[in-house]
Design an enzyme around this catalytic site. Sequence first.
Site, PDB file in Angstrom:
ATOM      1  N   GLU A   1       0.831  -1.260   0.029  1.00  0.00           N
ATOM      2  CA  GLU A   1      -0.168  -0.119  -0.102  1.00  0.00           C
ATOM      3  C   GLU A   1       0.861   1.390   0.005  1.00  0.00           C
ATOM      4  OE1 GLU A   1      -2.980   0.220   2.763  1.00  0.00           O
ATOM      5  OE2 GLU A   1      -3.903  -1.701   2.283  1.00  0.00           O
TER       6      GLU A   1
ATOM      7  N   HIS B   1      -5.139   0.438  -2.049  1.00  0.00           N
ATOM      8  CA  HIS B   1      -5.654  -0.987  -1.667  1.00  0.00           C
ATOM      9  C   HIS B   1      -4.961  -1.978  -2.795  1.00  0.00           C
ATOM     10  CE1 HIS B   1      -9.408  -0.120   1.144  1.00  0.00           C
ATOM     11  NE2 HIS B   1      -8.289   0.384   1.748  1.00  0.00           N
TER      12      HIS B   1
ATOM     13  N   ASP C   1      -9.952   1.919   8.517  1.00  0.00           N
ATOM     14  CA  ASP C   1      -9.665   3.131   7.726  1.00  0.00           C
ATOM     15  C   ASP C   1     -10.731   4.218   8.285  1.00  0.00           C
ATOM     16  OD1 ASP C   1      -7.894   1.976   5.808  1.00  0.00           O
ATOM     17  OD2 ASP C   1      -9.412   1.660   4.546  1.00  0.00           O
TER      18      ASP C   1
ATOM     19  N   HIS D   1      -4.650   6.761   0.470  1.00  0.00           N
ATOM     20  CA  HIS D   1      -3.983   5.362   0.572  1.00  0.00           C
ATOM     21  C   HIS D   1      -4.595   4.506  -0.693  1.00  0.00           C
ATOM     22  CE1 HIS D   1      -7.295   4.025   3.246  1.00  0.00           C
ATOM     23  NE2 HIS D   1      -6.845   2.958   2.984  1.00  0.00           N
TER      24      HIS D   1
HETATM   25 ZN   LIG Z   1      -7.470   1.078   3.504  1.00  0.00          ZN
END
Ligand SMILES: [Zn+2]
Length: 111
Positions: free
Chosen positions: A13, A61, A72, A59
């Site tokens: 990530e 995935h 999250d 961010h």
């Molecule tokens: Zn996430």
Amino acid sequence: MILEASSESYPNEFGAILRAEEGIVSEILLVPGTIGGESHAIFRLYMLPIDFSVVGTVHSHPSPSPLPSPEDVEFFQRLGQVHIIAAYPYDEVSWRAWDREGKPYALEVVD
Ligand SMILES: [Zn+2]
């Protein structure tokens, strides 16, 4: 740029902070010490400068789901109002923006 960074980090990530000027996200700031793990990006919030132009986070995935996980959402509530998740394969339609409650957020791409 977000999509590019996400795809470069794959299968890990990628995580960064969003900064805005006059309501437009103008800059992404890689968080020093961000750990890109296969399970989840962990932000080290204590390393962040106090900066009021920070409006949210981004961010990636490594899965095709851009939906925020419960972790999250918990994280969203700690920092900023808008949170972008870029999901695999990191194209124009595989990202979503969320508000701090994890509800969809209408974010217009202006480039
Ligand atoms: Zn996430």
